[in-house]
Design an enzyme around this catalytic site. Structure first.
Site, PDB file in Angstrom:
ATOM      1  CD  GLU A 185      26.981  17.439  -5.656  1.00  0.00           C
ATOM      2  OE1 GLU A 185      26.718  16.210  -5.681  1.00  0.00           O
ATOM      3  OE2 GLU A 185      27.809  17.943  -4.858  1.00  0.00           O
ATOM      4  CD  GLU A 186      29.711  18.828  -1.961  1.00  0.00           C
ATOM      5  OE1 GLU A 186      29.076  18.082  -1.190  1.00  0.00           O
ATOM      6  OE2 GLU A 186      30.706  18.457  -2.594  1.00  0.00           O
ATOM      7  CG  HIS A 232      33.450  16.415   1.657  1.00  0.00           C
ATOM      8  ND1 HIS A 232      32.177  16.026   2.044  1.00  0.00           N
ATOM      9  CD2 HIS A 232      33.327  16.810   0.367  1.00  0.00           C
ATOM     10  CE1 HIS A 232      31.333  16.182   1.044  1.00  0.00           C
ATOM     11  NE2 HIS A 232      32.021  16.660   0.012  1.00  0.00           N
ATOM     12  CG  ASP A 276      28.259  23.393  -4.360  1.00  0.00           C
ATOM     13  OD1 ASP A 276      28.338  22.800  -5.453  1.00  0.00           O
ATOM     14  OD2 ASP A 276      27.528  22.999  -3.428  1.00  0.00           O
ATOM     15  CG  HIS A 310      29.552  20.082  -7.659  1.00  0.00           C
ATOM     16  ND1 HIS A 310      30.183  20.525  -6.516  1.00  0.00           N
ATOM     17  CD2 HIS A 310      29.782  18.747  -7.702  1.00  0.00           C
ATOM     18  CE1 HIS A 310      30.750  19.513  -5.887  1.00  0.00           C
ATOM     19  NE2 HIS A 310      30.538  18.413  -6.591  1.00  0.00           N
ATOM     20  CG  ASP A 348      33.205  16.500  -3.975  1.00  0.00           C
ATOM     21  OD1 ASP A 348      32.544  16.694  -5.004  1.00  0.00           O
ATOM     22  OD2 ASP A 348      32.687  16.224  -2.874  1.00  0.00           O
ATOM     23  CD  GLU A 387      30.394  14.838  -7.981  1.00  0.00           C
ATOM     24  OE1 GLU A 387      31.417  14.749  -7.277  1.00  0.00           O
ATOM     25  OE2 GLU A 387      29.466  15.632  -7.750  1.00  0.00           O
TER      26      GLU A 387
END
Length: 383
Positions: free
Chosen positions: A138-139, A335, A86, A84, A108, A163
Protein backbone atom coordinates in the site's frame (compact mmCIF):
# COMPACT_ATOMS: atom_id res chain seq x y z
CA UNK A 1 -6.96 -20.08 -6.43
CA UNK A 2 -7.37 -22.44 -3.48
CA UNK A 3 -10.86 -22.06 -1.97
CA UNK A 4 -11.29 -21.25 1.69
CA UNK A 5 -13.34 -23.74 3.66
CA UNK A 6 -16.22 -22.64 5.85
CA UNK A 7 -15.51 -22.40 9.56
CA UNK A 8 -18.27 -24.17 11.53
CA UNK A 9 -16.78 -24.24 15.02
CA UNK A 10 -17.57 -21.42 17.44
CA UNK A 11 -14.44 -19.20 17.36
CA UNK A 12 -12.87 -17.88 20.54
CA UNK A 13 -13.60 -14.25 21.38
CA UNK A 14 -10.30 -12.34 21.66
CA UNK A 15 -9.47 -11.00 25.12
CA UNK A 16 -7.89 -7.59 25.68
CA UNK A 17 -4.56 -9.22 26.49
CA UNK A 18 -4.73 -11.22 23.25
CA UNK A 19 -5.54 -8.07 21.28
CA UNK A 20 -2.62 -6.13 22.75
CA UNK A 21 -0.28 -9.09 22.30
CA UNK A 22 -1.37 -9.49 18.68
CA UNK A 23 -0.55 -5.88 17.86
CA UNK A 24 2.76 -5.97 19.72
CA UNK A 25 3.89 -9.08 17.87
CA UNK A 26 2.86 -7.50 14.54
CA UNK A 27 5.01 -4.48 15.38
CA UNK A 28 7.95 -6.72 16.25
CA UNK A 29 7.90 -8.23 12.75
CA UNK A 30 9.44 -5.72 10.30
CA UNK A 31 7.39 -5.43 7.13
CA UNK A 32 8.61 -2.65 4.84
CA UNK A 33 7.06 -2.71 1.39
CA UNK A 34 8.05 -5.81 -0.65
CA UNK A 35 9.10 -7.64 2.55
CA UNK A 36 5.70 -8.41 4.08
CA UNK A 37 5.99 -12.23 3.89
CA UNK A 38 6.86 -13.00 7.54
CA UNK A 39 4.08 -10.74 8.82
CA UNK A 40 1.57 -12.25 6.39
CA UNK A 41 2.44 -15.75 7.65
CA UNK A 42 2.08 -14.64 11.27
CA UNK A 43 -1.26 -12.96 10.61
CA UNK A 44 -2.62 -16.06 8.88
CA UNK A 45 -1.62 -18.14 11.92
CA UNK A 46 -3.24 -15.64 14.27
CA UNK A 47 -6.49 -15.51 12.27
CA UNK A 48 -6.68 -19.30 12.28
CA UNK A 49 -6.16 -19.23 16.04
CA UNK A 50 -9.23 -16.98 16.28
CA UNK A 51 -11.36 -19.29 14.14
CA UNK A 52 -10.98 -17.70 10.71
CA UNK A 53 -10.06 -19.71 7.63
CA UNK A 54 -6.96 -17.96 6.38
CA UNK A 55 -4.20 -18.17 3.80
CA UNK A 56 -1.69 -16.10 1.87
CA UNK A 57 -2.96 -15.38 -1.64
CA UNK A 58 -1.04 -15.15 -4.91
CA UNK A 59 -0.10 -11.49 -4.34
CA UNK A 60 1.17 -12.11 -0.81
CA UNK A 61 -1.92 -10.72 0.95
CA UNK A 62 -3.05 -12.35 4.19
CA UNK A 63 -6.73 -13.21 3.67
CA UNK A 64 -9.06 -14.58 6.35
CA UNK A 65 -12.74 -15.44 6.24
CA UNK A 66 -15.39 -16.38 8.72
CA UNK A 67 -18.98 -17.36 7.94
CA UNK A 68 -21.34 -16.74 10.83
CA UNK A 69 -24.94 -17.68 11.41
CA UNK A 70 -25.02 -21.36 10.56
CA UNK A 71 -26.82 -22.55 7.42
CA UNK A 72 -28.34 -19.09 6.89
CA UNK A 73 -24.97 -17.35 6.72
CA UNK A 74 -24.98 -17.50 2.95
CA UNK A 75 -28.10 -15.31 2.96
CA UNK A 76 -26.34 -12.53 4.90
CA UNK A 77 -24.08 -9.78 3.61
CA UNK A 78 -20.36 -10.00 3.01
CA UNK A 79 -18.35 -7.27 4.69
CA UNK A 80 -14.66 -6.87 3.91
CA UNK A 81 -12.20 -5.30 6.36
CA UNK A 82 -9.01 -4.38 4.51
CA UNK A 83 -5.86 -2.93 6.01
CA UNK A 84 -2.25 -3.10 4.87
CA UNK A 85 0.74 -5.09 6.07
CA UNK A 86 3.55 -2.91 4.81
CA UNK A 87 5.17 0.09 6.43
CA UNK A 88 7.63 2.72 5.32
CA UNK A 89 11.28 1.88 6.08
CA UNK A 90 12.79 2.77 9.42
CA UNK A 91 12.83 1.30 12.89
CA UNK A 92 10.84 2.52 15.87
CA UNK A 93 11.76 0.38 18.92
CA UNK A 94 8.74 -1.59 20.11
CA UNK A 95 7.92 -0.69 23.69
CA UNK A 96 4.89 -0.11 25.90
CA UNK A 97 5.07 2.95 28.13
CA UNK A 98 2.44 4.97 30.01
CA UNK A 99 -0.44 3.34 28.14
CA UNK A 100 1.18 3.85 24.74
CA UNK A 101 2.53 1.19 22.39
CA UNK A 102 5.38 2.35 20.15
CA UNK A 103 6.54 0.71 16.95
CA UNK A 104 6.77 1.21 13.19
CA UNK A 105 3.23 0.67 11.91
CA UNK A 106 1.47 1.21 15.24
CA UNK A 107 -0.55 3.92 13.50
CA UNK A 108 0.04 3.27 9.80
CA UNK A 109 -1.45 0.78 9.73
CA UNK A 110 -0.87 -2.32 11.85
CA UNK A 111 -3.02 -0.91 14.66
CA UNK A 112 -6.10 -0.62 12.42
CA UNK A 113 -5.44 -4.04 10.87
CA UNK A 114 -5.03 -5.77 14.24
CA UNK A 115 -8.28 -4.13 15.40
CA UNK A 116 -10.03 -5.54 12.32
CA UNK A 117 -8.80 -9.07 12.98
CA UNK A 118 -10.03 -8.92 16.58
CA UNK A 119 -13.38 -7.38 15.61
CA UNK A 120 -14.04 -10.06 13.01
CA UNK A 121 -13.52 -12.70 15.68
CA UNK A 122 -15.57 -10.81 18.28
CA UNK A 123 -18.62 -10.06 16.10
CA UNK A 124 -20.61 -13.07 17.29
CA UNK A 125 -24.01 -11.53 16.39
CA UNK A 126 -23.00 -10.98 12.77
CA UNK A 127 -24.94 -13.05 10.27
CA UNK A 128 -23.12 -13.42 7.00
CA UNK A 129 -19.51 -13.43 5.92
CA UNK A 130 -16.61 -11.31 7.17
CA UNK A 131 -13.43 -11.15 5.11
CA UNK A 132 -10.24 -9.68 6.58
CA UNK A 133 -7.39 -8.69 4.27
CA UNK A 134 -3.88 -7.63 5.16
CA UNK A 135 -2.77 -6.15 1.82
CA UNK A 136 0.78 -5.76 0.56
CA UNK A 137 2.47 -2.72 -0.99
CA UNK A 138 0.00 0.00 0.00
CA UNK A 139 2.94 2.33 0.69
CA UNK A 140 4.07 2.00 -2.94
CA UNK A 141 2.69 3.83 -5.99
CA UNK A 142 0.83 0.82 -7.41
CA UNK A 143 -0.91 -0.71 -4.32
CA UNK A 144 -0.47 -4.18 -5.78
CA UNK A 145 -2.20 -5.99 -2.92
CA UNK A 146 -5.44 -4.02 -3.12
CA UNK A 147 -5.40 -4.12 -6.92
CA UNK A 148 -5.15 -7.91 -6.77
CA UNK A 149 -8.08 -8.13 -4.34
CA UNK A 150 -10.18 -5.88 -6.53
CA UNK A 151 -9.48 -7.99 -9.61
CA UNK A 152 -9.80 -11.47 -8.14
CA UNK A 153 -12.01 -11.39 -5.05
CA UNK A 154 -15.81 -11.51 -5.23
CA UNK A 155 -17.16 -8.02 -4.68
CA UNK A 156 -18.40 -7.67 -1.07
CA UNK A 157 -21.54 -5.83 0.02
CA UNK A 158 -19.57 -3.31 2.09
CA UNK A 159 -15.96 -2.35 2.73
CA UNK A 160 -14.07 -0.85 5.67
CA UNK A 161 -10.52 0.32 4.97
CA UNK A 162 -8.13 0.20 7.92
CA UNK A 163 -6.21 3.46 8.28
CA UNK A 164 -5.74 5.79 11.27
CA UNK A 165 -8.82 7.98 11.68
CA UNK A 166 -8.92 8.22 15.47
CA UNK A 167 -11.15 5.79 17.35
CA UNK A 168 -14.08 8.23 17.39
CA UNK A 169 -13.83 9.45 13.79
CA UNK A 170 -14.54 8.07 10.32
CA UNK A 171 -12.72 9.08 7.14
CA UNK A 172 -15.19 9.73 4.32
CA UNK A 173 -12.81 10.47 1.51
CA UNK A 174 -9.30 10.79 0.13
CA UNK A 175 -7.77 12.85 -2.59
CA UNK A 176 -6.63 11.04 -5.69
CA UNK A 177 -3.06 10.96 -6.90
CA UNK A 178 -1.30 11.55 -10.20
CA UNK A 179 2.35 10.42 -10.40
CA UNK A 180 4.35 11.87 -13.29
CA UNK A 181 7.90 11.51 -14.56
CA UNK A 182 9.45 14.11 -16.86
CA UNK A 183 12.59 13.07 -18.72
CA UNK A 184 14.65 15.08 -21.19
CA UNK A 185 17.91 14.71 -23.09
CA UNK A 186 19.63 17.43 -25.12
CA UNK A 187 22.95 17.64 -27.01
CA UNK A 188 26.02 18.34 -24.91
CA UNK A 189 26.99 21.98 -24.86
CA UNK A 190 28.95 24.52 -22.87
CA UNK A 191 27.24 26.05 -19.88
CA UNK A 192 27.45 29.50 -21.43
CA UNK A 193 25.65 28.42 -24.60
CA UNK A 194 22.16 29.98 -24.84
CA UNK A 195 20.62 26.64 -25.86
CA UNK A 196 18.38 25.14 -23.10
CA UNK A 197 20.06 22.70 -20.74
CA UNK A 198 18.39 19.52 -19.49
CA UNK A 199 18.47 20.62 -15.86
CA UNK A 200 16.86 23.94 -16.81
CA UNK A 201 14.13 22.16 -18.76
CA UNK A 202 13.31 19.99 -15.75
CA UNK A 203 12.97 23.09 -13.61
CA UNK A 204 10.82 24.68 -16.31
CA UNK A 205 8.52 21.63 -16.37
CA UNK A 206 7.84 22.06 -12.65
CA UNK A 207 7.16 25.77 -13.16
CA UNK A 208 4.75 25.04 -16.03
CA UNK A 209 2.86 22.53 -13.89
CA UNK A 210 2.44 25.06 -11.09
CA UNK A 211 1.16 27.61 -13.58
CA UNK A 212 -1.38 25.14 -14.99
CA UNK A 213 -2.68 24.25 -11.52
CA UNK A 214 -3.10 27.89 -10.62
CA UNK A 215 -2.35 30.02 -7.55
CA UNK A 216 -4.86 28.18 -5.34
CA UNK A 217 -3.07 24.83 -5.59
CA UNK A 218 -1.70 23.36 -2.37
CA UNK A 219 -2.09 20.67 0.27
CA UNK A 220 -4.18 22.73 2.67
CA UNK A 221 -7.58 21.93 1.16
CA UNK A 222 -9.38 18.78 0.05
CA UNK A 223 -10.95 20.56 -2.91
CA UNK A 224 -7.79 21.84 -4.63
CA UNK A 225 -4.89 19.98 -6.31
CA UNK A 226 -1.68 19.73 -4.30
CA UNK A 227 1.61 19.31 -6.22
CA UNK A 228 4.87 17.92 -4.83
CA UNK A 229 8.24 17.87 -6.57
CA UNK A 230 9.43 14.48 -5.33
CA UNK A 231 12.91 14.56 -6.89
CA UNK A 232 15.06 16.18 -9.57
CA UNK A 233 18.23 14.56 -10.90
CA UNK A 234 20.42 15.33 -13.89
CA UNK A 235 22.91 17.65 -15.49
CA UNK A 236 23.27 19.75 -18.63
CA UNK A 237 22.56 16.78 -20.92
CA UNK A 238 19.98 14.59 -19.19
CA UNK A 239 17.49 15.27 -16.41
CA UNK A 240 14.59 13.58 -14.71
CA UNK A 241 11.88 15.02 -12.44
CA UNK A 242 9.43 12.97 -10.40
CA UNK A 243 6.22 14.84 -9.61
CA UNK A 244 3.17 13.92 -7.56
CA UNK A 245 -0.14 15.77 -7.65
CA UNK A 246 -2.87 15.07 -5.07
CA UNK A 247 -6.15 15.73 -6.85
CA UNK A 248 -9.73 16.41 -5.65
CA UNK A 249 -12.93 14.69 -6.86
CA UNK A 250 -13.76 15.41 -10.48
CA UNK A 251 -10.22 16.42 -11.43
CA UNK A 252 -9.39 15.80 -15.10
CA UNK A 253 -6.07 13.91 -15.12
CA UNK A 254 -5.93 13.55 -18.89
CA UNK A 255 -6.43 17.24 -19.57
CA UNK A 256 -3.64 18.27 -17.20
CA UNK A 257 -1.18 15.82 -18.77
CA UNK A 258 -2.12 16.92 -22.29
CA UNK A 259 -1.64 20.61 -21.50
CA UNK A 260 1.65 20.00 -19.68
CA UNK A 261 2.94 17.95 -22.60
CA UNK A 262 2.16 20.82 -24.96
CA UNK A 263 4.18 23.21 -22.81
CA UNK A 264 7.31 21.02 -22.59
CA UNK A 265 7.85 19.80 -26.16
CA UNK A 266 11.56 19.10 -25.64
CA UNK A 267 10.94 16.44 -23.00
CA UNK A 268 8.64 13.51 -22.36
CA UNK A 269 5.90 13.41 -19.68
CA UNK A 270 4.95 9.92 -18.54
CA UNK A 271 2.05 8.97 -16.27
CA UNK A 272 3.35 6.42 -13.78
CA UNK A 273 0.13 6.05 -11.83
CA UNK A 274 -3.27 7.73 -11.65
CA UNK A 275 -5.82 7.11 -8.90
CA UNK A 276 -9.02 9.10 -8.68
CA UNK A 277 -10.31 10.75 -5.53
CA UNK A 278 -13.09 9.10 -3.52
CA UNK A 279 -15.66 10.61 -1.17
CA UNK A 280 -18.86 9.28 0.40
CA UNK A 281 -21.62 10.92 2.42
CA UNK A 282 -22.15 10.63 6.15
CA UNK A 283 -25.30 8.64 5.27
CA UNK A 284 -23.28 5.87 3.62
CA UNK A 285 -24.26 2.65 5.46
CA UNK A 286 -20.69 1.94 6.58
CA UNK A 287 -20.09 5.48 7.80
CA UNK A 288 -23.45 5.47 9.56
CA UNK A 289 -22.75 2.15 11.30
CA UNK A 290 -19.35 3.33 12.53
CA UNK A 291 -20.79 6.63 13.77
CA UNK A 292 -23.58 4.84 15.63
CA UNK A 293 -21.03 2.55 17.31
CA UNK A 294 -19.01 5.56 18.49
CA UNK A 295 -22.17 7.30 19.73
CA UNK A 296 -23.05 4.25 21.88
CA UNK A 297 -19.88 4.98 23.83
CA UNK A 298 -21.15 8.40 24.84
CA UNK A 299 -18.99 10.33 22.37
CA UNK A 300 -20.06 12.52 19.46
CA UNK A 301 -18.66 10.84 16.33
CA UNK A 302 -16.45 12.80 13.98
CA UNK A 303 -16.03 12.63 10.21
CA UNK A 304 -13.30 14.01 7.97
CA UNK A 305 -11.64 13.81 4.58
CA UNK A 306 -7.91 13.46 3.95
CA UNK A 307 -5.56 14.98 1.43
CA UNK A 308 -3.56 11.74 1.14
CA UNK A 309 -4.50 8.57 -0.76
CA UNK A 310 -5.32 5.06 0.46
CA UNK A 311 -6.55 1.67 -0.72
CA UNK A 312 -10.06 3.13 -0.48
CA UNK A 313 -9.24 5.04 -3.70
CA UNK A 314 -7.95 1.89 -5.37
CA UNK A 315 -10.97 -0.28 -4.60
CA UNK A 316 -13.57 2.44 -5.18
CA UNK A 317 -12.56 2.51 -8.84
CA UNK A 318 -13.97 -0.98 -9.36
CA UNK A 319 -16.33 -1.57 -6.44
CA UNK A 320 -19.29 0.79 -6.27
CA UNK A 321 -20.40 -0.29 -2.81
CA UNK A 322 -20.85 1.28 0.65
CA UNK A 323 -17.43 2.01 2.15
CA UNK A 324 -15.53 4.18 4.60
CA UNK A 325 -12.18 4.22 6.40
CA UNK A 326 -11.67 3.67 10.12
CA UNK A 327 -8.93 2.77 12.59
CA UNK A 328 -7.25 3.80 15.84
CA UNK A 329 -4.31 6.17 15.82
CA UNK A 330 -3.35 9.76 15.15
CA UNK A 331 -2.42 10.11 11.48
CA UNK A 332 -0.08 12.99 12.32
CA UNK A 333 2.26 10.27 13.63
CA UNK A 334 2.33 8.43 10.29
CA UNK A 335 5.91 7.58 9.25
CA UNK A 336 7.36 9.48 12.21
CA UNK A 337 10.02 8.38 14.68
CA UNK A 338 7.45 8.83 17.48
CA UNK A 339 4.87 6.50 15.97
CA UNK A 340 2.65 5.04 18.68
CA UNK A 341 -0.95 4.17 19.45
CA UNK A 342 -2.86 4.78 22.67
CA UNK A 343 -3.76 1.27 23.83
CA UNK A 344 -7.12 2.31 25.28
CA UNK A 345 -8.02 3.84 21.91
CA UNK A 346 -6.97 0.66 20.13
CA UNK A 347 -9.23 -1.41 22.37
CA UNK A 348 -12.11 1.06 21.90
CA UNK A 349 -11.67 0.76 18.14
CA UNK A 350 -12.10 -3.02 18.34
CA UNK A 351 -15.42 -2.45 20.12
CA UNK A 352 -16.52 0.15 17.57
CA UNK A 353 -15.72 -2.14 14.65
CA UNK A 354 -17.46 -5.06 16.34
CA UNK A 355 -20.65 -3.05 16.90
CA UNK A 356 -20.51 -1.66 13.36
CA UNK A 357 -20.30 -5.19 11.97
CA UNK A 358 -23.36 -6.19 13.98
CA UNK A 359 -25.31 -3.23 12.61
CA UNK A 360 -24.22 -3.87 9.03
CA UNK A 361 -25.38 -7.46 9.39
CA UNK A 362 -28.87 -6.16 10.14
CA UNK A 363 -29.06 -3.24 7.67
CA UNK A 364 -27.30 -4.61 4.58
CA UNK A 365 -28.90 -7.04 2.21
CA UNK A 366 -26.66 -8.98 -0.15
CA UNK A 367 -27.14 -8.08 -3.80
CA UNK A 368 -28.12 -10.89 -6.18
CA UNK A 369 -25.29 -12.14 -8.40
CA UNK A 370 -24.65 -9.67 -11.19
CA UNK A 371 -26.80 -6.95 -9.68
CA UNK A 372 -25.51 -3.38 -9.61
CA UNK A 373 -24.68 -1.84 -6.27
CA UNK A 374 -25.18 1.78 -5.37
CA UNK A 375 -22.22 4.05 -6.06
CA UNK A 376 -20.56 6.03 -3.27
CA UNK A 377 -21.95 9.52 -3.73
CA UNK A 378 -19.84 12.66 -3.38
CA UNK A 379 -21.00 14.73 -0.44
CA UNK A 380 -20.98 18.44 0.23
CA UNK A 381 -21.30 18.42 4.01
CA UNK A 382 -18.60 16.01 5.15
CA UNK A 383 -15.59 18.13 6.11
Amino acid sequence: MTPLTVCTAVPPRPTESFAVGLLRRMLEIPSPSYEEGPLADFLVHSMRELGLDARVDEAGNAVGRIDRGGPGAADGPTVMLLGHLDTVPGEVPVQARDGLLYGRGAVDAKGPLAAMVCAAAAADRFRGRIVVVGAVEEETPLSRGAVHIGRTHPRPDALVIGEPSGWDTTVLGYKGKLDLVYEVEVPATHGSNPEPKASELAAACWAELLDLLGPGAGHGSFDTPGPTLESVTGDLVTARAEISVRVPPGFDHEDLVARLTERVPLGRVEVVNAVRAVRVRRTDPVARALAAAVRRRGVRPGAKVKTATSDMNTLAEGWQIPMATYGPGDSRLDHSDREHVVLSDYLRAIGVLTDALHELSETLRPAPPGAARSEPTPGDDDD
